[in-house]
Design an enzyme around this catalytic site. Structure first.
Site, mmCIF file in Angstrom:
data_model
loop_
_atom_site.group_PDB
_atom_site.id
_atom_site.type_symbol
_atom_site.label_atom_id
_atom_site.label_comp_id
_atom_site.label_asym_id
_atom_site.label_seq_id
_atom_site.Cartn_x
_atom_site.Cartn_y
_atom_site.Cartn_z
ATOM 1 N N THR B 157 -11.815 -1.786 -7.412
ATOM 2 C CA THR B 157 -13.072 -1.075 -7.107
ATOM 3 C C THR B 157 -12.703 0.356 -6.713
ATOM 4 O OG1 THR B 157 -13.030 -2.041 -4.889
ATOM 5 C CG2 THR B 157 -14.449 -3.091 -6.509
ATOM 6 N N LYS B 183 -6.305 -6.704 -5.025
ATOM 7 C CA LYS B 183 -7.160 -5.525 -5.009
ATOM 8 C C LYS B 183 -7.657 -5.372 -3.570
ATOM 9 C CE LYS B 183 -11.015 -4.850 -4.960
ATOM 10 N NZ LYS B 183 -12.008 -4.484 -3.874
ATOM 11 N N THR B 194 -7.801 -11.243 3.828
ATOM 12 C CA THR B 194 -8.449 -9.967 3.539
ATOM 13 C C THR B 194 -8.312 -9.587 2.077
ATOM 14 O OG1 THR B 194 -7.650 -9.340 5.710
ATOM 15 C CG2 THR B 194 -8.615 -7.618 4.391
ATOM 16 N N GLU B 280 -8.657 3.349 1.590
ATOM 17 C CA GLU B 280 -9.581 4.422 1.191
ATOM 18 C C GLU B 280 -9.277 5.712 1.938
ATOM 19 O OE1 GLU B 280 -13.300 1.583 -0.165
ATOM 20 O OE2 GLU B 280 -13.291 2.467 1.824
ATOM 21 N N ASN B 403 -16.995 6.538 1.555
ATOM 22 C CA ASN B 403 -17.909 5.514 2.039
ATOM 23 C C ASN B 403 -19.320 5.991 2.313
ATOM 24 O OD1 ASN B 403 -16.530 2.921 2.122
ATOM 25 N ND2 ASN B 403 -15.011 4.118 3.255
#
Lengths: 408, 408
Positions: B157, B183, B194, B280, B403
C-alpha cells in the site's frame, strides 16, 4: 468559558483579578531571545495551598522541592522560570531549586518552606544561577497587583499566547474570585498533573478542603487533554487561597463548597482547553466523547486511544473523516464492545451506524465539520452506560518541525 | 540479515525460493493507479499451516474467515488484495471474503477451508467483487514457481518497496528453506501480529509445532516494531510448510526444531526490520535496547514508551540527542528504577551517566551517530537483569503528509 449556573460567572483578567495577590515577570537571560523567563507570584498574607504534580517517575528538582514544601500547607510565593527545566540535574539541581526558594524567602521576609518553585524548558542542563538570582531580585522589586499579565508571559515556552481564566461568585455580600494561568504546548499527556498552572482564589478555605477540590477539578480538566501522549518531568498545578475577599471561610460539606468546586472546575477546564488549543502545531481542537461504555475505566481507555492515535490526529489535520482509524483505535483500546453496534458522529452528523458507513454523503457532511477549528467526535459503543470526554489536537507537519528543532 | 550460526544461512529470493510453492500477482483495478493489487500464493500439495492475527477487537472480514480456516490446520492457498481492507463492512464483507476463498478453491480444485484470505487498504468500503473475481481468475492462470516477486508487489500500500527474506539450513543431505514476504508501513504497533506477512518453508513439520515456533518468532520480531503505535484491523502472519524439500519431518523436542526456530526467527526479524525501516515517512531505523530492567515486563514497558514517544521520534528526525525526552519517556513507562542511576548510550557513545549529562562533547559525539540511517539507543536502568529490544522509526513531516492525505 461556559459556567454551570451556581452563580459562577466568567470574569476578566488572570491572577491579578484575585484580592491579596501580587505578581511580576522579568527577563533574566535564561531564554536567549531576551523574552520574559522568570515569574513571581506572591500572596500578601500567607495563604492555604493545594497542588498536584507529575506522575512521571523522573521528576525535576523544583517538583521535588515543591512537594516537600506542600507538607507545610502554607503558601507565600511561587517562583517560576522558563527556558530550563532543571530536570535530570542531580544534587546540584536540587541545590539550585532550594536556592531559588531561599532567595525569594529572604527578600520577602517569609519562611523558605512557604515558597514554591516551578521550572520549564530543556531537560538536563544546569540552571545559570547568576541570572536566576538577578532575576529574582528584579522580580521582587517589580511586584504589583497588576503584574499578573507579565508573569503569565514569563512562563511560556513553545506556547503561542497567554493562558488565563477567571470566574467570580458571591458568598453573602462578598464576591469571591477564582483565577488561574497556565503554560504548556508540548509533552502534554493525560493521567497526571499536566504542565504548569497556577490558580488563586481570594476565598478562605483550608488546605485540606482545597486539595480535595483541586484534585477533582484536575481529574476532569488537565488530566483529560493530550497533545502528544508524552508526560513532562515538571508538571505542576498549584492553587492557593488568600481569603482576602473577606468572605466567611468555606467549610467541607457545605453548599458553598459545591460552588467553589464549580468555579475551580470552570477555571481548570478553561485553562486545559487553552493548552490543548495551543498544542504544538495544532490547527484543530477536538473533543472526543465516548458514550455507552461498559465502565468508566473502559470509556476512558476508549477516549484515550482515539485521542492519542497519530492516525486519527493526522486525519483531523487532513480534514477527511477516515473513520476506519477511529474504529481501529477503539478496537485496540482495551474497551469491550460489539463492533457491529458502534455509532460514530462528528458533532451531530452521523457517519457510522452499527459499525458500517452511512455513505459518501454522510462522510461529506462530516468533512464540512472537520473544516472548523473545533468539533466533537462522538462514539456510541452500546456496551453500557459509562461515558468519558477528552480533548485532543490534530497532528500537523508543524508539530514535527517544532520538535525536531526545539533544542537548536 | 544476521543469522545465529546453527547452519542457518541467508539466501536470495522470497517465497519463490521454497520448493512446492507457486505465486502470482496481478492488477485487477482495486488500486486506481493501475498498480498490482491482488496476489495468490499456492502450495502444490496441501501444506501444514500456522498463523497469528491482530489482537484488535475490530477485526476485518478476511481475518475472521482465515481464523476459521486455521482450525483445519491445512493450507492450499492464500489470496491477498491491497487497496481495500474489507474491514467494518458488516455481513456483506464476510460474504465477500468467503467468496474470495470459494472462487480460489473452485479454480484450484481444493477444499474452500484450505484457502486463506488477507486484505489491506482503506477501512469501511465494500470490495468491488467484479474486479476481485476477474483478478482471481487471472492470478490462477498466471501461477508460476517464479511469480513470488510480482505477488509481493501486489500486496503493497504505502510501502516504498518489496519486503522479502529467505534462509536455508541442512537436514541430513537435504537443504530446507524458510522464506517470507511482508507488507506494512503504517498502522504499525507492537503487541500483536502486526501487518501482513506470508512465510513458507519446504520443511516437513506439523501444524501444532509450526504454530508454536511461529508464535515465538513473531513475539521477538513483528511484535517488537512500531511506526505509529496504531494497530491494524487486518494484521496477519501466516506460515505454511510444504515438506517439498524431501527432508525428514521435524518433530517437537528434537535439535533440528531448534534450527527451524532459528531460521524462522531470522526471517521474521528481517521482515519486521524491513517494515520498520520502510515506516511511513521514516528516515531512520532505531533499535531501542533496555538493559537492567526489574523484570521482562518492565523492560518491555520501558522500551515501548521510548519507541512510541512522538517527542523521542521527532528528536531522531532532528538528529539532535534531546535525551531528556528519553528520560521522560522511561519515567512515565511504568517501569521502576532510580532515575539517578540511569545510563544512556547512542551505539557505544555514552551520553548520560547516573541520570546526568556527560556534557556537550558527549552529546556532539552522539549526534554524529544520529546522522546515520540506523543506530541503537541503549538505556541501562540498573534495577535488575531483564532486557528488551524494540525497533522504531523517526517521526517526520512526511508521515503527516502521507496520513493527512491517504484517502484522497
Amino acid at each position: 468559558m461556559r459556567t454551570a449556573g451556581n452563580g459562577v460567572v466568567a470574569k476578566r483578567g488572570g491572577l491579578s483579578a484575585v484580592a491579596g495577590v501580587r505578581a511580576a515577570g522579568v527577563a533574566c537571560g535564561l531564554k536567549k531571545n531576551g523574552r520574559p523567563d522568570l515569574a513571581l507570584v506572591v500572596a500578601d498574607e500567607p495563604a492555604t495551598v493545594a497542588a498536584t504534580f507529575t506522575q512521571n517517575l523522573v521528576q525535576a528538582a523544583p517538583v521535588l522541592i515543591s512537594k516537600r514544601h506542600l507538607r507545610g500547607r502554607r503558601f507565600s510565593a511561587l517562583v517560576l522560570n522558563s527556558g530550563n527545566a532543571n530536570a535530570c540535574t542531580g544534587r546540584q539541581g536540587l541545590r539550585d531549586a532550594e536556592e531559588m526558594a531561599r532567595e525569594v524567602a529572604r527578600l520577602l521576609g517569609r519562611p523558605m518552606g512557604e515558597v514554591f518553585v516551578a521550572s520549564t524548558g530543556v531537560i538536563g542542563r544546569r540552571l545559570e544561577m547568576g541570572a536566576v538570582r538577578a532575576g529574582i531580585g528584579e522580580a521582587v522589586r517589580r511586584l504589583s497587583a497588576t503584574g499578573g499579565g507579565k508573569a503569565a508571559q514569563a512562563i511560556l515556552t513553545t506556547d503561542t499566547g497567554r493562558k488565563e481564566a477567571a470566574v467570580a461568585f458571591p458568598i453573602g455580600r462578598r464576591s469571591v474570585t477564582v483565577a488561574g494561568r497556565a503554560k504548556g504546548a508540548g509533552m502534554i499527556a493525560p493521567r497526571m498533573a499536566t504542565m504548569l498552572a497556577v490558580i488563586a482564589t481570594d476565598a478562605a478555605v483550608s488546605a485540606r478542603t482545597l486539595q480535595r477540590a483541586l484534585g477533582r477539578a484536575v481529574a476532569q480538566s488537565f488530566n483529560c487533554i493530550t497533545v502528544d501522549g508524552d508526560t513532562s518531568t515538571n508538571d505542576m498545578v498549584l492553587c492557593f487561597a488568600t481569603g482576602a475577599a473577606g468572605a466567611p471561610a468555606i467549610r467541607s460539606g457545605t453548599p458553598v463548597l459545591g460552588v467553589l468546586q464549580a468555579a475551580l472546575d470552570a477555571v481548570c477546564l478553561a485553562l486545559a482547553k487553552m493548552i490543548a488549543r495551543d498544542g504544538e502545531g495544532a490547527t484543530k481542537l477536538a473533543e472526543v466523547r465516548i458514550q455507552g461504555g461498559r465502565s468508566a475505566r473502559e470509556a476512558r481507555l476508549a477516549a484515550e486511544a482515539v485521542a492519542t492515535s497519530p492516525l486519527v490526529k493526522t486525519t483531523l489535520f487532513g480534514q477527511d473523516i477516515n473513520w476506519g482509524r477511529i474504529m481501529a483505535a477503539l478496537g485496540r483500546s482495551g474497551a469491550h464492545f460489539d463492533p457491529t453496534r458502534v455509532d460514530l458522529f462528528v458533532d451531530e452528523v452521523p457517519v457510522v451506524r452499527r459499525g458500517e458507513s452511512l455513505g459518501e454523503e454522510a462522510e461529506a457532511a462530516a468533512n464540512r465539520r472537520l473544516r472548523r477549528r473545533e468539533f466533537t467526535l462522538i462514539a456510541g459503543l452500546h456496551a453500557g452506560r459509562a461515558s468519558a470526554r477528552m480533548w485532543t489536537t490534530d497532528l500537523s507537519e508543524e508539530y514535527v518541525r517544532i520538535n525536531a528543532g526545539y533544542r537548536s
